[in-house]
Design a protein around this motif. Structure first.
Motif, PDB file in Angstrom:
ATOM      1  N   GLY A   1       0.796  -1.221   0.000  1.00 40.79           N
ATOM      2  CA  GLY A   1       0.000   0.000   0.000  1.00 40.79           C
ATOM      3  C   GLY A   1       0.830   1.273   0.000  1.00 40.79           C
ATOM      4  O   GLY A   1       2.055   1.264   0.177  1.00 40.79           O
ATOM      5  N   THR A   2       0.135   2.392  -0.173  1.00 40.28           N
ATOM      6  CA  THR A   2       0.779   3.692  -0.369  1.00 40.28           C
ATOM      7  C   THR A   2       1.572   4.157   0.850  1.00 40.28           C
ATOM      8  O   THR A   2       2.685   4.678   0.717  1.00 40.28           O
ATOM      9  N   LEU A   3       1.026   3.990   2.056  1.00 38.63           N
ATOM     10  CA  LEU A   3       1.703   4.502   3.242  1.00 38.63           C
ATOM     11  C   LEU A   3       3.053   3.832   3.457  1.00 38.63           C
ATOM     12  O   LEU A   3       4.054   4.492   3.759  1.00 38.63           O
ATOM     13  N   ILE A   4       3.103   2.521   3.317  1.00 36.46           N
ATOM     14  CA  ILE A   4       4.369   1.798   3.480  1.00 36.46           C
ATOM     15  C   ILE A   4       5.338   2.168   2.366  1.00 36.46           C
ATOM     16  O   ILE A   4       6.541   2.340   2.602  1.00 36.46           O
ATOM     17  N   HIS A   5       4.830   2.314   1.162  1.00 30.00           N
ATOM     18  CA  HIS A   5       5.702   2.672   0.043  1.00 30.00           C
ATOM     19  C   HIS A   5       6.308   4.059   0.247  1.00 30.00           C
ATOM     20  O   HIS A   5       7.506   4.264   0.003  1.00 30.00           O
ATOM     21  N   ARG A   6       5.517   4.995   0.728  1.00 36.52           N
ATOM     22  CA  ARG A   6       6.042   6.330   1.010  1.00 36.52           C
ATOM     23  C   ARG A   6       7.069   6.282   2.147  1.00 36.52           C
ATOM     24  O   ARG A   6       8.087   6.974   2.099  1.00 36.52           O
ATOM     25  N   GLN A   7       6.795   5.461   3.152  1.00 40.70           N
ATOM     26  CA  GLN A   7       7.742   5.332   4.248  1.00 40.70           C
ATOM     27  C   GLN A   7       9.068   4.755   3.749  1.00 40.70           C
ATOM     28  O   GLN A   7      10.140   5.165   4.195  1.00 40.70           O
ATOM     29  N   LEU A   8       8.984   3.802   2.830  1.00 37.37           N
ATOM     30  CA  LEU A   8      10.203   3.228   2.245  1.00 37.37           C
ATOM     31  C   LEU A   8      11.049   4.322   1.598  1.00 37.37           C
ATOM     32  O   LEU A   8      12.257   4.414   1.843  1.00 37.37           O
ATOM     33  N   LEU A   9      10.414   5.165   0.787  1.00 34.25           N
ATOM     34  CA  LEU A   9      11.147   6.219   0.092  1.00 34.25           C
ATOM     35  C   LEU A   9      11.745   7.222   1.076  1.00 34.25           C
ATOM     36  O   LEU A   9      12.884   7.667   0.920  1.00 34.25           O
ATOM     37  N   GLN A  10      10.982   7.560   2.103  1.00 33.51           N
ATOM     38  CA  GLN A  10      11.473   8.491   3.113  1.00 33.51           C
ATOM     39  C   GLN A  10      12.659   7.897   3.877  1.00 33.51           C
ATOM     40  O   GLN A  10      13.683   8.564   4.079  1.00 33.51           O
ATOM     41  N   ASN A  11      12.528   6.637   4.296  1.00 32.48           N
ATOM     42  CA  ASN A  11      13.606   6.006   5.060  1.00 32.48           C
ATOM     43  C   ASN A  11      14.860   5.796   4.220  1.00 32.48           C
ATOM     44  O   ASN A  11      15.984   5.890   4.726  1.00 32.48           O
ATOM     45  N   LEU A  12      14.679   5.520   2.934  1.00 33.70           N
ATOM     46  CA  LEU A  12      15.840   5.385   2.053  1.00 33.70           C
ATOM     47  C   LEU A  12      16.546   6.733   1.910  1.00 33.70           C
ATOM     48  O   LEU A  12      17.780   6.799   1.954  1.00 33.70           O
ATOM     49  N   GLY A  13      15.773   7.801   1.755  1.00 37.77           N
ATOM     50  CA  GLY A  13      16.381   9.121   1.673  1.00 37.77           C
ATOM     51  C   GLY A  13      17.160   9.460   2.929  1.00 37.77           C
ATOM     52  O   GLY A  13      18.283   9.991   2.871  1.00 37.77           O
ATOM     53  N   ILE A  14      16.605   9.150   4.099  1.00 35.90           N
ATOM     54  CA  ILE A  14      17.275   9.417   5.371  1.00 35.90           C
ATOM     55  C   ILE A  14      18.541   8.567   5.506  1.00 35.90           C
ATOM     56  O   ILE A  14      19.591   9.038   5.961  1.00 35.90           O
ATOM     57  N   THR A  15      18.459   7.298   5.114  1.00 35.73           N
ATOM     58  CA  THR A  15      19.620   6.403   5.207  1.00 35.73           C
ATOM     59  C   THR A  15      20.775   6.900   4.346  1.00 35.73           C
ATOM     60  O   THR A  15      21.930   6.937   4.794  1.00 35.73           O
ATOM     61  N   LEU A  16      20.484   7.286   3.108  1.00 36.03           N
ATOM     62  CA  LEU A  16      21.541   7.775   2.228  1.00 36.03           C
ATOM     63  C   LEU A  16      22.109   9.099   2.737  1.00 36.03           C
ATOM     64  O   LEU A  16      23.319   9.345   2.638  1.00 36.03           O
ATOM     65  N   SER A  17      21.253   9.944   3.295  1.00 38.89           N
ATOM     66  CA  SER A  17      21.725  11.196   3.879  1.00 38.89           C
ATOM     67  C   SER A  17      22.668  10.926   5.046  1.00 38.89           C
ATOM     68  O   SER A  17      23.719  11.566   5.195  1.00 38.89           O
ATOM     69  N   ARG A  18      22.315   9.964   5.874  1.00 40.97           N
ATOM     70  CA  ARG A  18      23.164   9.588   7.018  1.00 40.97           C
ATOM     71  C   ARG A  18      24.525   9.097   6.538  1.00 40.97           C
ATOM     72  O   ARG A  18      25.565   9.442   7.096  1.00 40.97           O
ATOM     73  N   LEU A  19      24.502   8.297   5.492  1.00 37.19           N
ATOM     74  CA  LEU A  19      25.742   7.776   4.904  1.00 37.19           C
ATOM     75  C   LEU A  19      26.641   8.923   4.441  1.00 37.19           C
ATOM     76  O   LEU A  19      27.831   8.986   4.784  1.00 37.19           O
ATOM     77  N   HIS A  20      26.071   9.828   3.679  1.00 33.23           N
ATOM     78  CA  HIS A  20      26.863  10.900   3.084  1.00 33.23           C
ATOM     79  C   HIS A  20      27.287  11.947   4.105  1.00 33.23           C
ATOM     80  O   HIS A  20      28.372  12.520   3.986  1.00 33.23           O
ATOM     81  N   HIS A  21      26.455  12.198   5.089  1.00 32.91           N
ATOM     82  CA  HIS A  21      26.830  13.185   6.090  1.00 32.91           C
ATOM     83  C   HIS A  21      28.032  12.705   6.902  1.00 32.91           C
ATOM     84  O   HIS A  21      28.786  13.523   7.455  1.00 32.91           O
ATOM     85  N   ALA A  22      28.222  11.389   6.974  1.00 32.54           N
ATOM     86  CA  ALA A  22      29.402  10.831   7.645  1.00 32.54           C
ATOM     87  C   ALA A  22      30.596  10.714   6.696  1.00 32.54           C
ATOM     88  O   ALA A  22      31.591  10.076   7.028  1.00 32.54           O
TER      89      ALA A  22
END
Length: 243
Positions: free
Chosen positions: A136-157
């Motif tokens: 469903g849409t809510l989980i799919h949106r959460q996936l995209l948000q969490n992936l964006g946060i994960t990659l940001s965490r990677l790059h900020h380090a």
């Protein structure tokens, strides 16, 4: 096949390496000829089904070179460093079981053995299998948000994945219905390295993911970038406790 989990405390490192080197499994990535050597991945199925399977990256003469190591070192040693660093900053990666290397007849032999990410699917399979329709849409949106946060965490380090393809981004949905949440994991980190500038790591990985994730609609990419940019601008609010 028996997994050599428990070894005598004083067993020689060479003996440990040989036990793993002589443990064979099914090739899931046939050896590729590159970097003046070869590298491939085997799946080691354990006799105890309650234990996760293992993946063994097996290399001969597969090297990277740097100012510190101008004559080359096995890429799995660089990957081991990345696995440890990403774990410290709170990014899920495969659990390291063993890593070792030796020179035999003038040629490097190296192993990296990790546990299977049980219950995870790749971002590539998520789109190609249309699993977003199942969750469903809510989980799919959460996936995209969490992936964006994960990659940001990677790059900020200051870390760059280096091989940021959808087949190397893994997803697991925990729970059901309203209580479900999405976990992101990254793997295949042998090209990962620290970058002096965060922007260089960001630019490289995001361009790479965008170019190779052709199944992702533009609207999904926009959602991922919104989460990424917000996290990158305010990293303390996202991962303060992970450092």
């Amino acid at each position: 096949m028996n997994r050599p989990l428990t070894l005598p405390a004083r067993e020689a490192l060479t003996s440990t390496f040989l036990r793993w080197w002589n443990t064979q499994g099914e090739w899931v990535e046939a050896p590729n000829q590159r970097r003046d050597g070869e590298s491939g991945v085997q799946r080691l199925q354990l006799s105890d089904p309650s234990l996760p399977a293992l993946y063994c990256k097996r290399q001969v003469g597969h090297l990277y070179r740097s100012l510190q190591h101008p004559f080359g070192r096995p890429t799995v040693l660089r990957e081991r460093q990345a696995l440890s660093a990403l774990t410290r900053i709170g990014i899920r990666v495969p659990e390291l079981v063993y890593c070792g290397a030796r020179r035999e007849a003038g040629k490097w032999q190296a192993l990296l053995i990790t546990e299977e990410l049980q219950g995870f699917v790749s971002l590539q399979d998520w789109y190609r299998g249309k699993l977003y329709e199942q969750w469903g849409t809510l989980i799919h949106r959460q996936l995209l948000q969490n992936l964006g946060i994960t990659l940001s965490r990677l790059h900020h380090a200051h870390w760059q994945h280096g091989c940021c393809y959808p087949k190397h981004v893994f997803i697991k949905v925990h729970g059901k219905a309203d209580s479900a949440w999405v976990e992101i994991a990254l793997l295949d980190l042998e090209k990962s390295r620290r970058r002096l500038r965060r922007s260089a790591a960001s630019r490289h990985d995001l361009r790479q993911l965008y170019r190779h994730c052709q199944d992702m609609p533009e609207c999904d990419w926009s959602l991922l970038r919104v989460a990424y940019d917000a996290s990158f601008a305010n990293p303390g609010g996202v991962y303060r406790d992970a450092i």
